[in-house]
Motif scaffolding. Structure first.
Motif, mmCIF file in Angstrom:
data_model
loop_
_atom_site.group_PDB
_atom_site.id
_atom_site.type_symbol
_atom_site.label_atom_id
_atom_site.label_comp_id
_atom_site.label_asym_id
_atom_site.label_seq_id
_atom_site.Cartn_x
_atom_site.Cartn_y
_atom_site.Cartn_z
ATOM 1 N N ILE A 1 0.836 -1.203 0.000
ATOM 2 C CA ILE A 1 0.000 0.000 0.000
ATOM 3 C C ILE A 1 0.866 1.246 0.000
ATOM 4 O O ILE A 1 0.626 2.192 -0.766
ATOM 5 C CB ILE A 1 -0.951 -0.010 1.208
ATOM 6 C CG1 ILE A 1 -1.986 -1.118 1.046
ATOM 7 C CG2 ILE A 1 -1.637 1.344 1.366
ATOM 8 C CD1 ILE A 1 -2.891 -1.306 2.245
ATOM 9 N N SER A 2 1.902 1.262 0.828
ATOM 10 C CA SER A 2 2.787 2.432 0.885
ATOM 11 C C SER A 2 3.466 2.687 -0.456
ATOM 12 O O SER A 2 3.569 3.826 -0.914
ATOM 13 C CB SER A 2 3.842 2.244 1.973
ATOM 14 O OG SER A 2 3.254 2.238 3.251
ATOM 15 N N ALA A 3 3.933 1.613 -1.110
ATOM 16 C CA ALA A 3 4.604 1.770 -2.404
ATOM 17 C C ALA A 3 3.625 2.251 -3.476
ATOM 18 O O ALA A 3 3.974 3.098 -4.319
ATOM 19 C CB ALA A 3 5.245 0.451 -2.830
ATOM 20 N N VAL B 1 1.334 0.330 -17.073
ATOM 21 C CA VAL B 1 1.878 -0.298 -15.872
ATOM 22 C C VAL B 1 2.726 -1.496 -16.282
ATOM 23 O O VAL B 1 2.215 -2.456 -16.867
ATOM 24 C CB VAL B 1 0.739 -0.750 -14.927
ATOM 25 C CG1 VAL B 1 1.324 -1.386 -13.670
ATOM 26 C CG2 VAL B 1 -0.165 0.425 -14.566
ATOM 27 N N LEU B 2 4.010 -1.439 -15.975
ATOM 28 C CA LEU B 2 4.901 -2.560 -16.253
ATOM 29 C C LEU B 2 4.974 -3.443 -15.013
ATOM 30 O O LEU B 2 5.637 -3.119 -14.040
ATOM 31 C CB LEU B 2 6.300 -2.063 -16.622
ATOM 32 C CG LEU B 2 6.422 -1.095 -17.801
ATOM 33 C CD1 LEU B 2 7.887 -0.864 -18.132
ATOM 34 C CD2 LEU B 2 5.686 -1.628 -19.004
ATOM 35 N N GLY B 3 4.263 -4.570 -15.048
ATOM 36 C CA GLY B 3 4.256 -5.493 -13.916
ATOM 37 C C GLY B 3 2.967 -5.398 -13.127
ATOM 38 O O GLY B 3 2.709 -4.380 -12.474
ATOM 39 N N LEU B 4 2.150 -6.456 -13.189
ATOM 40 C CA LEU B 4 0.879 -6.463 -12.464
ATOM 41 C C LEU B 4 0.943 -7.414 -11.271
ATOM 42 O O LEU B 4 0.135 -8.327 -11.129
ATOM 43 C CB LEU B 4 -0.274 -6.863 -13.386
ATOM 44 C CG LEU B 4 -0.909 -5.732 -14.194
ATOM 45 C CD1 LEU B 4 -2.039 -6.275 -15.047
ATOM 46 C CD2 LEU B 4 -1.432 -4.616 -13.284
ATOM 47 N N GLY B 5 1.933 -7.178 -10.427
ATOM 48 C CA GLY B 5 1.970 -7.871 -9.153
ATOM 49 C C GLY B 5 1.081 -7.140 -8.171
ATOM 50 O O GLY B 5 0.192 -6.376 -8.545
ATOM 51 N N ARG B 6 1.336 -7.355 -6.878
ATOM 52 C CA ARG B 6 0.491 -6.739 -5.861
ATOM 53 C C ARG B 6 0.496 -5.215 -5.962
ATOM 54 O O ARG B 6 -0.552 -4.569 -5.922
ATOM 55 C CB ARG B 6 0.950 -7.170 -4.464
ATOM 56 C CG ARG B 6 0.832 -8.662 -4.212
ATOM 57 C CD ARG B 6 1.355 -9.007 -2.827
ATOM 58 N NE ARG B 6 1.316 -10.442 -2.564
ATOM 59 C CZ ARG B 6 2.311 -11.269 -2.831
ATOM 60 N NH1 ARG B 6 3.429 -10.803 -3.379
ATOM 61 N NH2 ARG B 6 2.210 -12.553 -2.568
ATOM 62 N N ILE B 7 1.692 -4.636 -6.103
ATOM 63 C CA ILE B 7 1.787 -3.176 -6.147
ATOM 64 C C ILE B 7 1.243 -2.646 -7.465
ATOM 65 O O ILE B 7 0.515 -1.640 -7.498
ATOM 66 C CB ILE B 7 3.246 -2.726 -5.926
ATOM 67 C CG1 ILE B 7 3.714 -3.142 -4.537
ATOM 68 C CG2 ILE B 7 3.384 -1.212 -6.101
ATOM 69 C CD1 ILE B 7 5.191 -2.920 -4.277
#
Length: 560
Positions: free
Chosen positions: A133-135, A179-185
């Motif tokens: 969440i912070s990131a 968005v490059l990368g659809l992990g959690r962040i």
């Protein structure tokens, strides 16, 4: 009992067996009576995390210690906890002769030598969800700060200028965010961007369209994303494939006046190429929180007008730091207790391992121990099968647990989830993973099989809400006995009096039976008793069972 693994050859098979004078085995679990293990905390973590560890382990505060002091402190440590500043390199790992776990209070593990840790069988755990969440919020803050030129406005006003007319920015609404990368962040950023009215496209070769359909995000190839995005934000790990993914050539594929944000890892952006592109006006601006080398005050990005920079603050909130410390402390504690930690960095457990799988993981480890004890060794090929509803889940964690269990009773060296595959390769033992939706009698079953000394051996078990872990079959004998700390398997003639003689013998030596189930062989020629005892019995006491009339074999297994 001292044991050794020997390689023996006969006309039927090649096997690894447990040397023993008599057909019994007493297994002492690696978690039993180990005393209070030492945990070195090298960087500050949440107080509640320290308190939780201190209940079970000796926690040593090594915050702000010099490198030489830390090397001395870890010599007898079972675990070390760090953030990002402490270099857990090969030297430190090799100095820590008893090291079992390295905990990273955060996500990135660039400061940990994963290769050296894996070679030593040391588990590396992190806190992958603590700072998400912070990131994500910092990403949006950086995006807004760059778009609205907030740092420039703040600086000019503090310097006594009212530059309202020259500090015009752009809106996020209606823009396309790549968005490059659809992990959690990445997913959290996409959700927040949608709330700002942005159109979101994404690149992630490991994510399916179905998985992100609910996000209203369009997946694209990398070049298509570069061409479509007004703003690009990076949320990728740093790997050989992703290093310098933003460079002179990729920038040429982007729209004029594109904005680029990196709150992920240093090294994903070629800093000189980006600085040149912003100065030339090819890129409208950038917001950078991470750098190739940190701490960094001389990056070519620093001082370029239009580039917002922060000193790696993505996870720097009170909430994230507390959550990371608590999460890593819990993971370290679980790992020291012999549990499989799903956040382990140097374990390949397959995709989407559910916490609901954990009871079957522990079951598989105990079944692996029972298999090796009852069979008297290891097969060339250990076959691990998930049957029934369990077949829908990844088999890999189940198979890894079974392998760890089987190896732990045949090796003098400690066996972990990390080094179990390495030890198996050294022994020439391969593991076959199978999934079979069909099963009778139970909803889910774990079955372990293999040929030892020319004979096919099998054990099977399940997990029940009411009974917990249950042994349901051994070599074709159908038994249903709950697994407890102290298990006894007895093979006997299927004739009158055997059960009574065993019960009387156990009573005479002061051993109480908590549960007993008897199963017949398919051909009715023999029977097997599965017995749960209240306490351990000795090697000699187990050997005494063999002398009873009609008893052919006995195996005592301590699973405590």
């Amino acid at each position: 009992m001292n044991s050794s693994v020997n390689r023996c050859t006969n006309s039927d098979a090649t096997c690894r067996h447990i040397s023993a004078a008599i057909p019994i085995w007493c297994l002492q679990s690696e978690g039993a009576d180990m005393g209070r293990l030492k945990v070195v905390v090298a960087e500050k973590i949440a107080k509640s995390g320290i308190e939780g560890l201190s209940e079970r382990y000796d926690v040593v505060d090594a915050v702000d210690r010099q490198r030489t002091e830390l090397l001395d402190l870890v010599v007898d440590a079972s675990a070390i906890i760090v953030r990002s500043n402490t270099q857990v390199d090969r030297e430190l790992i090799e100095a820590a002769e008893k090291l079992m776990v390295i905990g990273r209070a955060g996500i990135g593990v660039d400061n940990i030598d994963l290769e050296a840790a894996t070679e030593r069988g040391v588990l590396v755990v992190n806190a992958p969800n603590a700072n998400t969440i912070s990131a994500a919020e910092h990403t949006m803050a950086m995006l807004l700060a760059q778009a609205r030129r907030i740092p420039e406005a703040d600086r000019s006003l503090r310097e006594g200028r009212w530059d309202r007319s020259t500090l015009s920015g752009i809106e996020l609404h209606g823009k396309t965010l790549g968005v490059l990368g659809l992990g959690r962040i990445g997913i959290l950023v996409a959700q927040r961007a949608k709330a700002f009215g942005m159109n979101v496209v994404a690149y992630d070769p490991y994510v399916s369209s179905e998985r992100v359909r609910h996000l209203d995000v369009e997946l694209m190839d990398l070049d298509d994303l570069f061409a479509a995005a007004d703003m690009v934000t990076i949320h990728l790990p740093r790997t050989p494939q992703t290093e310098n993914i933003i460079n002179k050539e990729s920038i040429k594929k982007m729209k004029d006046d594109v904005r680029i944000v990196n709150v992920a890892r240093g090294g994903l952006v070629n800093e000189q190429d980006l600085a040149d592109a912003v100065r030339d006006g090819r890129v409208g601006g950038a917001a950078i929180d991470v750098f190739d080398s940190e701490p960094s005050t001389d990056s070519p990005l620093i001082g370029v007008t239009g580039i917002v920079v922060t000193p790696h603050l993505g996870a720097s909130t009170r909430e994230a730091q507390d959550k990371a410390g608590i999460a890593v402390a819990e993971a370290v504690g679980a790992a020291l207790g012999g549990e499989l930690v799903l956040s382990a960095v140097n374990l390949d457990l397959g995709p989407d391992v559910s916490p609901e799988l954990m009871p079957f993981v522990k079951l598989a480890e105990n079944l692996g121990k029972i298999f090796a004890v009852f069979s008297g060794g290891l097969p060339d090929q250990l076959v691990v099968t998930s049957k029934g509803a369990l077949a829908d889940d990844p088999v890999k964690p189940i198979a890894l647990a079974a392998l760890k269990g089987a190896l732990s009773v045949t090796r003098d060296r400690p066996v972990s989830y990390v080094n179990a595959p390495i030890i198996a390769r050294e022994l020439g033992v391969s593991v076959v993973e199978e999934a079979q939706p069909e099963v009778s009698d139970y909803q889910s079953v774990v079955r372990i099989s293999g040929t030892v000394a020319g004979r096919e051996r099998t054990v099977a078990g399940t997990f029940m809400e009411r009974k917990g872990a249950v042994l349901v079959g051994v070599d074709g004998y159908a038994i249903e006995v709950p697994l407890t700390d102290h298990m006894l398997l007895v093979r006997n003639d299927d004739v009158l009096g055997c059960i009574g003689r065993v019960g009387t013998y156990l009573a005479d030596i002061g051993s109480n039976i908590a549960d007993m189930v008897v199963g017949r062989a398919p051909d009715g020629s023999a029977a097997m008793m599965g017995i749960a005892l209240d306490a351990a019995i000795s090697e000699d006491e187990t050997a005494g069972l063999i002398s009873l009339d009609g008893i052919h074999a006995a195996r005592y297994i301590d699973l405590s």
